[in-house]
Design an enzyme around this catalytic site. Sequence first.
Site, mmCIF file in Angstrom:
data_model
loop_
_atom_site.group_PDB
_atom_site.id
_atom_site.type_symbol
_atom_site.label_atom_id
_atom_site.label_comp_id
_atom_site.label_asym_id
_atom_site.label_seq_id
_atom_site.Cartn_x
_atom_site.Cartn_y
_atom_site.Cartn_z
ATOM 1 N N ASP A 1 0.842 -1.191 0.000
ATOM 2 C CA ASP A 1 0.000 0.000 0.000
ATOM 3 C C ASP A 1 0.889 1.257 0.000
ATOM 4 O O ASP A 1 1.907 1.300 0.707
ATOM 5 C CB ASP A 1 -0.870 -0.043 1.269
ATOM 6 N N HIS A 2 0.517 2.265 -0.789
ATOM 7 C CA HIS A 2 1.257 3.529 -0.858
ATOM 8 C C HIS A 2 2.751 3.327 -1.089
ATOM 9 O O HIS A 2 3.586 3.930 -0.406
ATOM 10 C CB HIS A 2 1.049 4.359 0.422
ATOM 11 N N HIS B 1 -7.859 10.277 4.722
ATOM 12 C CA HIS B 1 -7.234 9.258 5.567
ATOM 13 C C HIS B 1 -7.356 9.654 7.036
ATOM 14 O O HIS B 1 -7.188 10.823 7.378
ATOM 15 C CB HIS B 1 -5.729 9.152 5.284
ATOM 16 N N GLY B 2 -7.596 8.695 7.884
ATOM 17 C CA GLY B 2 -7.532 8.943 9.327
ATOM 18 C C GLY B 2 -8.893 9.246 9.938
ATOM 19 O O GLY B 2 -9.939 9.093 9.307
ATOM 20 N N HIS C 1 -9.474 5.104 -0.771
ATOM 21 C CA HIS C 1 -8.594 5.218 0.397
ATOM 22 C C HIS C 1 -9.322 6.045 1.443
ATOM 23 O O HIS C 1 -10.175 6.871 1.116
ATOM 24 C CB HIS C 1 -7.284 5.911 0.007
ATOM 25 N N GLY C 2 -8.931 5.826 2.713
ATOM 26 C CA GLY C 2 -9.577 6.600 3.772
ATOM 27 C C GLY C 2 -10.964 6.066 4.090
ATOM 28 O O GLY C 2 -11.918 6.831 4.225
ATOM 29 N N THR D 1 -12.108 4.711 6.821
ATOM 30 C CA THR D 1 -12.599 4.975 8.181
ATOM 31 C C THR D 1 -13.491 6.214 8.215
ATOM 32 O O THR D 1 -13.153 7.239 7.613
ATOM 33 C CB THR D 1 -11.401 5.187 9.135
ATOM 34 N N ASN E 1 -9.739 0.640 1.218
ATOM 35 C CA ASN E 1 -8.598 0.625 2.135
ATOM 36 C C ASN E 1 -9.047 1.097 3.510
ATOM 37 O O ASN E 1 -9.730 2.141 3.618
ATOM 38 C CB ASN E 1 -7.507 1.563 1.615
ATOM 39 N N GLU F 1 -2.771 6.062 -8.225
ATOM 40 C CA GLU F 1 -3.691 7.027 -7.598
ATOM 41 C C GLU F 1 -3.634 8.348 -8.352
ATOM 42 O O GLU F 1 -2.559 8.844 -8.691
ATOM 43 C CB GLU F 1 -3.332 7.246 -6.121
HETATM 44 P P1 13P Z 1 -8.165 5.001 6.947
HETATM 45 O O1 13P Z 1 -7.023 4.908 7.915
HETATM 46 O O2 13P Z 1 -8.820 6.331 6.935
HETATM 47 O O3 13P Z 1 -9.137 3.859 7.133
HETATM 48 O O4 13P Z 1 -7.527 4.829 5.490
HETATM 49 C C1 13P Z 1 -6.753 3.707 5.204
HETATM 50 C C2 13P Z 1 -6.108 3.820 3.867
HETATM 51 O O5 13P Z 1 -6.569 4.495 2.974
HETATM 52 C C3 13P Z 1 -4.865 3.060 3.649
HETATM 53 O O6 13P Z 1 -4.320 3.222 2.384
#
Ligand code: 13P
Length: 396
Positions: free
Chosen positions: A82-83, A181-182, A209-210, A212, A231, A134
């Site tokens: 990832d990334h 993200h986060g 991505h992101g 959460t 993700n 991306e």
């Molecule tokens: P979150 O931490 O917001 O769930 O995102 C994870 C992510 O995008 C990892 O590539």
Amino acid sequence: MALVDMGDMLRHAHRNRYAVGAFDLVGLDFLEGLMAAAERCRSPIILSLAESHFGYFDFELVMPAVVAAARRAAVPVAIHLDHGESLESAVRGIRLGCNGVMVDASQAPLAENIHRTREVVDMAHACGIPVEGELGYVPGVEGEDAERHPGEVVYTSVEEARTYVEQTGVDFLAVSVGTVHGRMRGEPRLDFDRLRAIDAALGLPLVIHGGTGLADEQFRRLIAAGVAKINYYTALADAAGARIRANAGDGGGSYTELTRGVREAVAAEAERCMRLWGSAGRADALRAACAAWQPVEHVILYNTTGLDDAGARDMMAEGRRVLGAIPGVRRVATGTAVAEDARYRHCWLVTFTHPAVIDSYREHPAHRDFADHRFRPVAGDRVSIDYRLNEEGEPD
Ligand code: 13P
């Protein structure tokens, strides 16, 4: 069921309008919790390792455990970098066992993003490995408060996405449609029309991505609009953190007391996602639609002429170093026969991640140079055969 081709996996999800979770893991508790969740609800899973997390664990030490977990799994699994930050990171990830890689040059200008992504695609495709790129920018940092990293979302444009995909050849595209993200306060506002337009223009599995912090209904709409991979990390890390704090509140003090139940906390959150995203119960149908991920052993048995055993040892050491760095090579082992009178005195055992590496390895300049100048001149008496490998516990 074990490891499967991630391209087949995500195309199946995209066709059938569900999403596979790509869960970033930061240690064995996460790995075990994630596998328990996938097996409990018969879901495919992507075990994801983010380069931005490499300060938390030793990538090289953790990967053999990730590969072992995938091999013995009763559900289909892919292992993803990832990334990934560079071509070298992607080569390293593949060497350690990733069968999907992301290249993240999304903060660079479009032309540079295309150039850096194309380099990774050329290398990875020659190893049979699909690539996620991306375009646009998803701000924030996994596992942290989004407010602490207040970059602006740069939305993916449909036209640029078309150009980017045509010019890079990526297999999946991570898009920016409003996620962050986060940990964030409130729900993000997502641009579903944009997502639908990108999906219609590209026809590729799209990646978010992101994950959460999105509401259940937002996930459903993202998936209906073409998202096949989500993700997810921060919510898993927060569930694990809450478990540790509760253990501390109950008087736990030692490492094992504090981390008790972390695996289950991770599993419960991952299972919730798998059910919500529609991957639960898909293991069998998906497995039937995917090629198994089967490494190849490139075996050479040989005798040397004009080179004593010490000279052969030097050549083998050089070969382990030079050939082991070629993309798609998982391992180079050399051997000398136990029996003095063996028909062949020495061997190379070179493990390729995928049958595509048979050709790309043969043509690689480092292999050609070593084979033509160092090995073949002293090893006329040899046999060379490529074998597909099956290991204990895997299907034939
Ligand atoms: P979150 O931490 O917001 O769930 O995102 C994870 C992510 O995008 C990892 O590539």
